[in-house]
Design a protein around this motif. Structure first.
Motif, PDB file in Angstrom:
ATOM      1  N   ARG A  39     -14.862  45.913  -5.566  1.00  0.00           N
ATOM      2  CA  ARG A  39     -15.477  46.032  -6.893  1.00  0.00           C
ATOM      3  C   ARG A  39     -16.877  45.449  -6.843  1.00  0.00           C
ATOM      4  N   ARG A  40     -17.756  46.026  -7.645  1.00  0.00           N
ATOM      5  CA  ARG A  40     -19.097  45.473  -7.810  1.00  0.00           C
ATOM      6  C   ARG A  40     -19.053  44.398  -8.894  1.00  0.00           C
ATOM      7  N   GLU A  43     -18.555  45.561 -12.437  1.00  0.00           N
ATOM      8  CA  GLU A  43     -17.198  46.045 -12.680  1.00  0.00           C
ATOM      9  C   GLU A  43     -16.241  44.871 -12.905  1.00  0.00           C
ATOM     10  N   ARG A  71     -18.083  39.532   0.834  1.00  0.00           N
ATOM     11  CA  ARG A  71     -19.240  40.044   0.100  1.00  0.00           C
ATOM     12  C   ARG A  71     -19.975  40.993   1.033  1.00  0.00           C
ATOM     13  N   SER A  80     -27.067  46.904  -3.574  1.00  0.00           N
ATOM     14  CA  SER A  80     -25.949  46.482  -4.414  1.00  0.00           C
ATOM     15  C   SER A  80     -24.949  45.749  -3.529  1.00  0.00           C
ATOM     16  N   GLU A  82     -20.774  44.656  -2.991  1.00  0.00           N
ATOM     17  CA  GLU A  82     -19.371  44.866  -3.302  1.00  0.00           C
ATOM     18  C   GLU A  82     -18.581  43.652  -2.843  1.00  0.00           C
ATOM     19  N   TYR A  83     -17.569  43.311  -3.626  1.00  0.00           N
ATOM     20  CA  TYR A  83     -16.672  42.220  -3.283  1.00  0.00           C
ATOM     21  C   TYR A  83     -15.293  42.804  -3.006  1.00  0.00           C
TER      22      TYR A  83
END
Length: 136
Positions: A39-40, A43, A71, A80, A82-83
């Motif tokens: 998820r970003r 989000e 990360r 960007s 994302e995790y």
């Protein structure tokens, strides 16, 4: 309040070790929301109502430092991030799912054993599995 700035040593008790990973406000919610996949930040922020950007950012950094969250900087313009859950974070999911099951049972008991309509985003299916509603 601890005056020493040196981080505390890992506890010897296995339960304390897990609680050290899970400690902190919003950590279980972050784990739960990352259980569905990467998820970003935005989000996660939308999926966890009530958490501020500052607190979520700090929690993600702490979880990354502890090896629970990965990360990944995406090669996009603008960049960007994302995790996602690390292998260690994945190992914590059965415990988080069990906590969700107990929470669901507690909600049913509180509602006099009637079905509670407001249990999303985590609900149990008829066979007892977790059914997560996830925003797109």
């Amino acid at each position: 309040m601890r005056k020493n700035k040196v981080s505390q040593p890992m506890p010897d008790c296995p339960i304390d070790a897990c609680m050290w990973l899970l400690g902190g406000a919003w950590t279980p919610a972050v784990l739960w929301n990352l259980s569905g996949g990467p998820r970003r930040f935005g989000e996660l922020r939308a999926d966890i109502p009530g958490v501020s950007a500052k607190v979520l950012s700090g929690r993600l950094k702490d979880m990354e430092d502890k090896g629970v969250v990965l990360r990944t900087v995406m090669a996009t313009s603008p960049p960007s991030v994302e995790y996602s859950l690390s292998p260690l974070g994945q190992q914590l999911l059965p415990a988080i799912h069990q906590i969700a099951r107990v929470g669901h049972q507690l909600k049913l008991q509180a509602a006099d054993k009637t079905v509670v309509a407001d249990i999303a985003p985590c609900a149990l299916t008829a066979d007892g599995n977790i059914n997560r509603a996830r925003s797109p």
